[in-house]
Design a protein around this motif. Structure first.
Motif, mmCIF file in Angstrom:
data_model
loop_
_atom_site.group_PDB
_atom_site.id
_atom_site.type_symbol
_atom_site.label_atom_id
_atom_site.label_comp_id
_atom_site.label_asym_id
_atom_site.label_seq_id
_atom_site.Cartn_x
_atom_site.Cartn_y
_atom_site.Cartn_z
ATOM 1 N N UNK A 109 0.847 -1.200 0.000
ATOM 2 C CA UNK A 109 0.000 0.000 0.000
ATOM 3 C C UNK A 109 0.879 1.245 0.000
ATOM 4 N N UNK A 110 0.642 2.116 -0.972
ATOM 5 C CA UNK A 110 1.418 3.345 -1.139
ATOM 6 C C UNK A 110 0.481 4.545 -1.091
ATOM 7 N N UNK A 111 1.064 5.742 -0.947
ATOM 8 C CA UNK A 111 0.259 6.953 -0.791
ATOM 9 C C UNK A 111 0.807 8.083 -1.670
ATOM 10 N N UNK A 112 -0.105 8.823 -2.290
ATOM 11 C CA UNK A 112 0.259 10.081 -2.953
ATOM 12 C C UNK A 112 0.250 11.167 -1.883
ATOM 13 N N UNK A 113 1.367 11.873 -1.737
ATOM 14 C CA UNK A 113 1.512 12.856 -0.657
ATOM 15 C C UNK A 113 1.545 14.279 -1.205
ATOM 16 N N UNK A 114 1.037 15.231 -0.425
ATOM 17 C CA UNK A 114 1.088 16.646 -0.798
ATOM 18 C C UNK A 114 2.553 17.063 -1.005
ATOM 19 N N UNK A 115 2.805 17.940 -1.976
ATOM 20 C CA UNK A 115 1.853 18.702 -2.783
ATOM 21 C C UNK A 115 1.262 17.943 -3.966
ATOM 22 N N UNK A 116 1.522 16.648 -4.061
ATOM 23 C CA UNK A 116 0.914 15.858 -5.122
ATOM 24 C C UNK A 116 -0.570 15.667 -4.878
ATOM 25 N N UNK A 117 -1.367 15.758 -5.933
ATOM 26 C CA UNK A 117 -2.796 15.464 -5.843
ATOM 27 C C UNK A 117 -3.161 14.458 -6.927
ATOM 28 N N UNK A 118 -4.177 13.671 -6.649
ATOM 29 C CA UNK A 118 -4.633 12.675 -7.629
ATOM 30 C C UNK A 118 -6.001 12.159 -7.224
ATOM 31 N N UNK A 119 -6.835 11.858 -8.235
ATOM 32 C CA UNK A 119 -8.041 11.069 -8.038
ATOM 33 C C UNK A 119 -8.026 9.951 -9.068
ATOM 34 N N UNK A 120 -8.545 8.792 -8.670
ATOM 35 C CA UNK A 120 -8.463 7.612 -9.519
ATOM 36 C C UNK A 120 -9.190 7.724 -10.841
ATOM 37 N N UNK A 121 -10.161 8.625 -10.934
ATOM 38 C CA UNK A 121 -10.862 8.821 -12.201
ATOM 39 C C UNK A 121 -9.974 9.341 -13.306
ATOM 40 N N UNK A 132 -2.288 8.970 -17.269
ATOM 41 C CA UNK A 132 -2.712 9.751 -16.110
ATOM 42 C C UNK A 132 -3.154 11.130 -16.586
ATOM 43 N N UNK A 133 -4.406 11.464 -16.338
ATOM 44 C CA UNK A 133 -4.923 12.760 -16.744
ATOM 45 C C UNK A 133 -4.470 13.864 -15.812
ATOM 46 N N UNK A 134 -3.961 14.944 -16.387
ATOM 47 C CA UNK A 134 -3.649 16.143 -15.602
ATOM 48 C C UNK A 134 -4.888 17.023 -15.624
ATOM 49 N N UNK A 135 -5.512 17.180 -14.467
ATOM 50 C CA UNK A 135 -6.817 17.827 -14.383
ATOM 51 C C UNK A 135 -6.861 18.739 -13.170
ATOM 52 N N UNK A 136 -8.047 19.229 -12.850
ATOM 53 C CA UNK A 136 -8.211 20.003 -11.619
ATOM 54 C C UNK A 136 -7.989 19.137 -10.381
ATOM 55 N N UNK A 137 -8.056 17.820 -10.536
ATOM 56 C CA UNK A 137 -7.922 16.915 -9.400
ATOM 57 C C UNK A 137 -6.549 16.232 -9.330
ATOM 58 N N UNK A 138 -5.861 16.100 -10.454
ATOM 59 C CA UNK A 138 -4.573 15.403 -10.505
ATOM 60 C C UNK A 138 -3.512 16.336 -11.075
ATOM 61 N N UNK A 140 0.849 17.461 -11.718
ATOM 62 C CA UNK A 140 2.088 16.849 -12.211
ATOM 63 C C UNK A 140 2.848 16.127 -11.106
ATOM 64 N N UNK A 141 2.842 16.692 -9.905
ATOM 65 C CA UNK A 141 3.552 16.054 -8.801
ATOM 66 C C UNK A 141 2.874 14.743 -8.407
#
Length: 259
Positions: A109-121, A132-138, A140-141
């Motif tokens: 089990x791993x975690x995306x940590x701030x300042x990285x953001x991501x949603x599985x969608x 990997x979509x770069x969006x308002x939710x995901x 570059x970090x």
């Protein structure tokens, strides 16, 4: 073909009426009782395809929590807990961990940590490559951290700008066998030109988010052109009604974690 043995789903909560919506697919509020029935039908349909479902209790404090695909990304080798930039959704990542731990050891089990953001969608798997979509939710970090994690297990990844709507998989879906459903904008993305693409008509945009479960494709109800195209490719098809979830930008892939 990717073979699924399990899904994790979460029952919709009454607070879903206040779920986040772009209004792209509907201006209406969901009807909770109908959403409960539709969710049960969704789970039962997937179970009928030989998949075991773990259905979690509703979380009233998180209106969008039935969309369990967003707080985690799962694969055979590991699970990645994401990090939503939206305050109303960020706490979902803590709530999904106990379910994830039923299937994965701590070292998986791993975690995306701030300042990285991501949603599985925003994460779409094609064979051993993640788009990997770069969006308002995901951002570059988040995508960089994700790549660092999946590369440990022999996967590769690349980023695709999301220039319309919420998540990448609202506008491009891989159906397996080199087939994709795309929006007109995603059809122009050079990275997708190697695939057999069907440009979904604007009035059927919601149908892009169809879902291949072990060779059978689930298609949202009411989109005859996309349905007929998928049938023409030789896939068995099951039509599923997700109209209440559509009102808060939810669709077939959003409602489960599949592995």
């Amino acid at each position: 073909m990717l073979k699924f043995e399990n899904i994790i789903a979460r029952k919709p909560c009454k607070a879903m009426l206040e779920g986040i919506s772009t209004g792209m697919f509907s201006d209406d509020k969901p009807v909770y009782e109908k959403a409960v029935d539709q969710h049960q039908e969704y789970v039962e349909t997937i179970e009928s395809l030989g998949v075991k479902a773990l259905v979690l209790d509703a979380l009233e404090e998180y209106p969008d929590s039935c969309f369990v695909e967003d707080p985690a990304v799962v694969m055979k080798e590991c699970a990645i807990i994401t990090n939503s930039p939206r305050e109303s959704r960020n706490g979902e990542k803590y709530e999904i961990v106990p379910a994830i731990k039923k299937f994965y050891a701590d070292e998986q089990i791993f975690h995306i940590a701030a300042p990285g953001t991501m949603e599985g969608g925003d994460v779409m798997l094609v064979e051993k490559h993640f788009y990997v979509g770069l969006s308002d939710r995901t951002n570059k970090e988040g995508a960089r951290q994700f790549n660092e994690i999946v590369s440990k297990f022999g996967y590769t990844s690349s980023t695709i700008p999301v220039t319309e709507g919420l998540h990448l998989k609202d506008f491009v879906i891989y159906l397996e066998n080199n087939n994709m459903l795309v929006s007109a904008k995603m059809n122009e993305v050079p990275e997708f030109h190697e695939f057999n693409r069907f440009v979904v008509p604007t009035e059927e945009l919601y149908a892009i988010n169809s879902l291949n479960i072990n060779g059978t494709v689930l298609v949202p109800e009411g989109y005859s052109k996309t349905l007929e195209h998928i049938k023409s490719l030789g896939y068995p098809v099951i039509v599923v009604n997700t109209d209440e979830f559509k009102k808060i930008d939810g669709s077939l892939t959003c409602l489960s974690l599949r592995f």
